[in-house]
Scaffold this active site. Structure first.
Site, PDB file in Angstrom:
ATOM      1  N   GLU A 175     -15.148  -4.526  16.231  1.00  0.00           N
ATOM      2  CA  GLU A 175     -16.027  -3.428  16.101  1.00  0.00           C
ATOM      3  C   GLU A 175     -15.574  -2.046  15.547  1.00  0.00           C
ATOM      4  O   GLU A 175     -15.942  -1.178  16.051  1.00  0.00           O
ATOM      5  CB  GLU A 175     -17.119  -3.250  16.980  1.00  0.00           C
ATOM      6  N   GLU A 228     -21.513 -12.082  17.027  1.00  0.00           N
ATOM      7  CA  GLU A 228     -22.153 -11.647  18.292  1.00  0.00           C
ATOM      8  C   GLU A 228     -23.669 -11.474  18.051  1.00  0.00           C
ATOM      9  O   GLU A 228     -23.885 -10.822  17.053  1.00  0.00           O
ATOM     10  CB  GLU A 228     -21.475 -10.536  18.755  1.00  0.00           C
TER      11      GLU A 228
HETATM   12  C1  GAL Z   1     -20.234  -5.799  21.486  1.00  0.00           C
HETATM   13  C2  GAL Z   1     -18.861  -5.934  21.849  1.00  0.00           C
HETATM   14  C3  GAL Z   1     -18.579  -7.031  23.109  1.00  0.00           C
HETATM   15  C4  GAL Z   1     -19.593  -6.522  24.013  1.00  0.00           C
HETATM   16  C5  GAL Z   1     -20.874  -6.586  23.548  1.00  0.00           C
HETATM   17  C6  GAL Z   1     -21.875  -6.889  24.738  1.00  0.00           C
HETATM   18  O1  GAL Z   1     -20.524  -4.798  20.883  1.00  0.00           O
HETATM   19  O2  GAL Z   1     -18.223  -6.456  20.665  1.00  0.00           O
HETATM   20  O3  GAL Z   1     -17.308  -6.959  23.411  1.00  0.00           O
HETATM   21  O4  GAL Z   1     -19.341  -5.585  24.603  1.00  0.00           O
HETATM   22  O5  GAL Z   1     -21.288  -5.885  22.806  1.00  0.00           O
HETATM   23  O6  GAL Z   1     -23.072  -7.075  24.161  1.00  0.00           O
END
Ligand code: GAL
Length: 768
Positions: A420, A481
Site C-alpha cells: 500500500e 485484501e
Molecule cells: C490494510 C493493510 C493491512 C491491515 C489492513 C486492516 O490497509 O494492508 O496491513 O492494516 O488494512 O484491514
C-alpha cells in the site's frame, strides 16, 4: 566407528545421511578433535546453548566478558515474553546481547566456515572472537557471515550478537507507522556451515515445459569460491530414493550460475492443490560438496481469464497471514509455524495465503508445499517508502526473499512493492527487475490500495475494502485484501455482528466468483494480531481475523471451510452462536447464515422440525456452496431448547450439528495439537483451552481462570493461570532438551480438571 553428523542441506534436514553417534558426549568430543575426513559439507544446527544477557551493556560482546549470569536459551527466542494483549511494544524495543560459545574442531582446517542466520529482529551486529561484521539490517531476511579467518581451532570461540529490536527508521518496514508488531530476538534458526573452498552457494531447481510432453527441470547452480581448475557438477532429480535422471557439466570459468538441464524424465507427476507431489533435485561437485532442493512440477499463470494451475482454472480463495503469535511474537518453532498452514489448508480450506507483509518462516512455506497451499510472498514494508538507502535495502530484501524461496512450488507470485505504498517508478522498476532477473518462472505483483496506480508488475494486486468491489481494471487482477478493519469482529462479539462478519466474507467471494477477470481474493485476514496502540480495538489487537490470535475460528471461518467439496469433508458451520436474547429484541439468534456444502438442511428446534432450507442461490448465485439463510427469529423463550441441524446430500443425511440451548458451560477442553515433541529444548505445540457446551460448541462468554501445572520435560509458554477469553484461548507447551513425558494438568474452578500427556522423544544433540 564411523560417525556421520546431522547435516542440513539447503535448509532441509537430510535424515537419511545421519548415522547417529553412540552418545552425545562421544560425538561432541569427536567433533572437537576429529582428525580426518570431515565430509565435504556439514551443517551444524546452532540453536541451543545460547546465552542471553538481556539489555546490551558495554563490552558484552567481547570474548572475555563474564557471561556466567546470562540465561541459557534456545532459538527461536523472543527477547521478552509478553501477555497476549494490552502490552506496550516498548517492552521489546531494546538492544540485547546474545552469546554462543563453540569449539571448532581441527578437522575444519582448510574448510570455509559460515554462520547462517534465518532471521533476527531487527538489526544484528555479529562478532566472532571480537571481530565485528557489518551490521545486518532487516528482521525478515536471512544473512550469513564467513567466520573462517577469525576462527580458533580446538579452543573456545565466541559468537556474539548485539541485536537492536527498536523500530529503526533506516530499516524496512519502519520509518512511518505499521499496523503490526515486529517483536524482538533471534527468532529463527542459526546454523554453522562448513564447506570446501569452492562450494555450492545456492541451487535453483526450476521446472520448465511443465505442461508439455518433455517436462524438464533446470538445476541452476550458484558456485562460490575460486575456480582454479575446472569443476564437474552433477545434478540429479530424485523421487524419494529413486534417481529419475542425472546429468553433469564442467564449470571452467566463473559465471553467475551454471545450468544443468535434466530432461527426458519419463513419467513425472504434477504438483497440484490436491496432490502436492514433491521431488528432490541435488547438485554435487567433484570435491564432494552437495546441495539439495525440493521442487514440484507445476505451471502457475495469472491470465486475463483468471488464475490457472497446470492449465486448469482455479478461483483463488484465501487469507492474509501475520506470522506472529501470542506471548512470543514470531519466535515459534517449525512445528508451530507449519501448523498455521495446516489450519489454512485443512481447516479453512483455503487455496492461497499471502505472507503479509514480509517473507515468513521457511517451515511455514515448506508446509504450504506439502499441503498444496499456494502462496503470495512479499517484501517487508507497510505504506512507507524511505530514502535511497532504505530503498536499496528493500531491493536487497527482494533478492534475498527470492533466493531463499525460489524452490517452493507453493509460491506463485512475488509481491515486490511495499504494501500500500505510493507509486515510485524508479524504486519499483528496480524491485521488478531484480525479481524477473532472478526468477523468470514467476510473475510479480505489488500490493496497492490505489486503483489508478502505475502497473509495473505483471499482476495488478489490489486491496479493495469497499463493497461492491470495483471491477477489474487490468487483465490480470487479484484482490489482495478486503474486510479487515472495515468490520473488526471478536470471536465473542454480539450474535448480529458475528453473523454480519460472516456474510461480509460470503458476499465478497460471491462477487469475486462472478467474473473471470477477478483471479480471486485474499481476505484480511486469517488470524487476529498484535499491533500498535493506534490500531485495533484499544488493547493493541486487531480483531480482523476470521480466527482469533490463538487460531481459534470465529463464525466467519466457517464460510471458508464450507467451500470444500463434501467428498473432502461435509461441513455445517453456523455463522452465529446460539442464544435467545443476545440480539437486539431477543427472540432467537435472528436471520442467520449457516455455511455448509450440503444441498439441503433440516433444522429441528427443541425436537421439532422447524425449517427446511436450500442454499441461498438467489443471494449468492456465483458461489459453489452458497450459505443457507435460516430464520431463527420468533422463537419463544417458553419453548427454548436445543437446535439440531441436519445436512443432506442428494437426499441422504450426511452430517448433523447440535447446539445446546441449556446456557451452561459443560465441558473443559484441554487439547494439544500434538502428542509427541522433539526433546531439543525448542519444539512446541499449542494446547487449546476452552469451555464448550455438551455438544462441543464454543461458549463465547465462558470465563474463569485455568490453573496449569506441568511436570516432566516441558514448560508453558503463556499466561498461567490462563484466563479464558471469550470462552477459549491457548498456551503453548515447549519441550525441554530431555526425553520423557510431559503431564499438563489444567484446572478450572467449576469445570474441574483435565490432564494431558505429551511424549518427548530423545533429540539429536547439538554438535558444536
Ligand atoms: C490494510 C493493510 C493491512 C491491515 C489492513 C486492516 O490497509 O494492508 O496491513 O492494516 O488494512 O484491514
Amino acid at each position: 566407528m564411523e560417525k556421520v553428523y546431522p547435516t542440513r542441506e539447503n535448509g532441509k534436514v537430510n535424515r537419511r545421511s545421519f548415522l547417529i553417534a553412540s552418545t552425545a558426549a562421544a560425538a561432541l568430543a569427536d567433533a572437537q578433535t576429529a582428525p580426518s575426513a570431515v565430509p565435504s559439507r556439514r551443517v551444524y544446527s546452532l540453536n541451543r546453548n545460547w546465552l542471553f544477557g538481556g539489555k546490551m551493556s558495554a563490552g558484552a560482546d567481547a570474548p572475555g566478558f563474564d557471561d556466567t549470569r546470562f540465561r541459557r536459551v534456545t532459538l527461536p527466542h523472543t527477547n521478552v515474553e509478553l501477555p497476549w494483549h494490552s502490552f506496550d511494544d516498548k517492552a521489546y524495543e531494546f538492544v540485547s546481547i546474545y552469546r554462543r560459545h563453540f569449539r571448532a574442531p581441527a578437522a575444519w582446517h582448510g574448510k570455509r566456515v559460515f554462520v547462517d542466520f534465518g532471521g533476527a529482529m531487527t538489526a544484528a551486529k555479529v562478532t566472532i572472537n571480537g571481530h565485528g561484521f557489518e551490521e545486518y539490517r532487516g528482521g525478515y531476511t536471512p544473512f550469513s557471515f564467513e567466520l573462517t579467518p577469525h576462527l580458533k581451532y580446538g579452543v573456545d570461540n565466541l559468537l556474539a550478537v548485539e541485536l537492536d529490536s527498536t523500530e529503526r527508521a533506516d530499516i524496512p518496514p519502519f520509518g512511518g507507522t505499521i499496523d503490526y508488531l515486529t517483536f524482538g530476538g533471534i527468532y529463527r534458526d542459526v546454523e554453522l556451515r562448513v564447506v570446501p573452498q569452492t562450494h555450492l552457494a545456492n541451487l535453483f531447481a526450476k521446472p520448465v515445459r511443465v505442461l508439455e510432453s518433455g517436462r524438464a527441470v533446470v538445476a541452476r547452480c550458484y558456485l562460490e569460491g575460486p575456480l582454479t581448475q575446472p569443476v564437474t557438477i552433477t545434478a540429479e532429480l530424485r523421487d524419494g530414493d529413486r534417481v529419475v535422471k542425472s546429468a553433469s557439466r564442467t564449470a571452467s570459468a566463473p559465471a553467475e550460475y551454471h545450468d544443468i538441464m535434466l530432461e527426458d524424465l519419463g513419467d513425472i507427476q504434477l504438483w497440484s492443490l490436491v496432490r502436492p507431489k514433491l521431488y528432490q533435485v541435488t547438485a554435487r561437485l567433484d570435491n564432494g560438496d552437495r546441495l539439495a532442493a525440493r521442487t514440484g512440477f507445476r505451471e502457475a499463470r495469472f491470465t486475463d481469464k483468471g488464475f490457472f494451475l497446470n492449465g486448469e482454472h482455479v478461483k483463488l480463495r484465501g487469507l492474509n497471514r501475520h506470522q506472529t503469535y501470542p506471548y512470543t511474537g514470531g519466535a515459534m518453532p517449525a512445528r508451530v509455524q507449519a501448523a498455521d498452514a495446516r489450519v489454512l489448508r485443512k481447516e479453512l480450506k483455503c487455496n492461497i495465503v499471502r505472507t503479509s507483509h514480509y517473507p515468513q518462516s521457511p517451515a511455514f512455506l515448506d508446509a504450504c508445499d506439502e499441503l498444496g497451499l499456494l502462496a503470495l510472498e512479499e517484501i517487508p514494508g507497510w505504506q512507507h517508502i524511505g530514502d535511497q538507502a532504505w530503498q536499496d535495502l528493500a531491493v536487497d530484501n527482494t533478492a534475498r526473499m527470492i533466493r531463499r524461496d525460489w524452490n517452493h512450488p507453493s509460491i506463485v507470485l512475488w509481491g515486490v512493492r511495499i504494501n500500500e505504498s505510493p507509486d515510485n517508478h524508479a524504486f519499483y522498476t528496480r524491485t521488478n527487475e531484480v525479481a524477473h532477473k532472478l526468477d523468470d518462472s514467476r510473475q510479480t505483483g505489488g500490493i496497492r490500495n490505489r486503483y489508478d496506480s502505475e502497473l509495473l508488475e505483471d499482476v495488478f494486486t489490489m486491496n479493495d475494502f469497499g463493497f461492491p468491489l470495483r471491477p477489474p481494471n487490468h487483465p490480470m487482477y487479484l484482490n489482495t485484501e478486503f474486510n479487515g478493519h472495515m468490520f473488526s469482529t471478536k470471536r465473542f462479539d454480539q450474535v448480529d455482528r458475528v453473523a454480519e462478519h460472516t456474510i461480509r466474507h460470503v458476499r465478497v467471494h460471491n462477487q469475486l466468483a462472478s467474473a473471470d477477470g477477478y483471479a480471486g481474493g485474499i481476505a484480511w485476514c486469517a488470524f487476529d494480531y498484535a499491533s500498535h496502540r493506534y490500531f485495533g480495538s484499544g488493547d493493541r489487537i486487531c480483531y480482523h481475523g476470521v480466527s482469533d490470535i490463538f487460531r481459534l475460528p470465529k463464525p466467519a471461518a466457517g464460510f471458508y471451510k464450507s467451500q470444500c467439496d463434501p467428498a473432502e469433508e461435509v461441513v455445517i458451520e453456523p455463522g452465529f452462536f446460539y442464544a435467545w436474547g443476545d440480539r437486539g429484541g431477543g427472540n432467537g439468534p435472528g436471520m442467520v447464515p449457516i455455511c455448509s456444502n450440503c444441498d439441503h438442511l433440516k433444522i429441528y428446534y427443541n425436537g421439532k422440525l422447524r425449517l427446511e432450507l436450500d442454499p441461498d442461490r438467489t443471494g449468492y448465485p456465483h458461489l459453489k456452496y452458497p450459505p443457507f439463510l435460516a430464520n431463527l427469529t420468533n422463537l419463544s423463550f417458553a419453548t427454548w431448547g436445543d437446535l439440531k441441524i441436519e445436512g443432506y446430500l442428494a437426499g441422504k443425511l450426511a452430517a448433523t450439528k447440535s447446539l445446546s440451548g441449556e446456557g451452561t458451560d459443560d465441558v473443559l477442553v484441554v487439547k494439544p495439537d500434538d502428542l509427541e515433541l522433539n526433546g531439543d529444548g525448542r519444539d512446541a505445540t499449542r494446547v487449546v483451552l476452552a469451555a464448550t457446551d455438551r455438544f462441543g460448541n464454543p461458549r463465547p462468554f465462558a470465563s474463569g481462570a485455568i490453573q496449569l501445572s506441568v511436570s516432566g520435560p516441558g514448560e508453558i509458554i503463556g499466561e498461567n493461570p490462563f484466563s479464558l477469553s471469550g470462552g477459549a484461548g491457548a498456551v503453548w507447551v515447549k519441550a525441554k532438551d530431555a526425553p520423557g513425558t510431559i503431564r499438563l494438568e489444567a484446572r478450572h474452578q467449576y469445570l474441574g480438571k483435565q490432564t494431558v500427556e505429551i511424549r518427548v522423544r530423545k533429540a539429536e544433540p547439538e554438535w558444536v
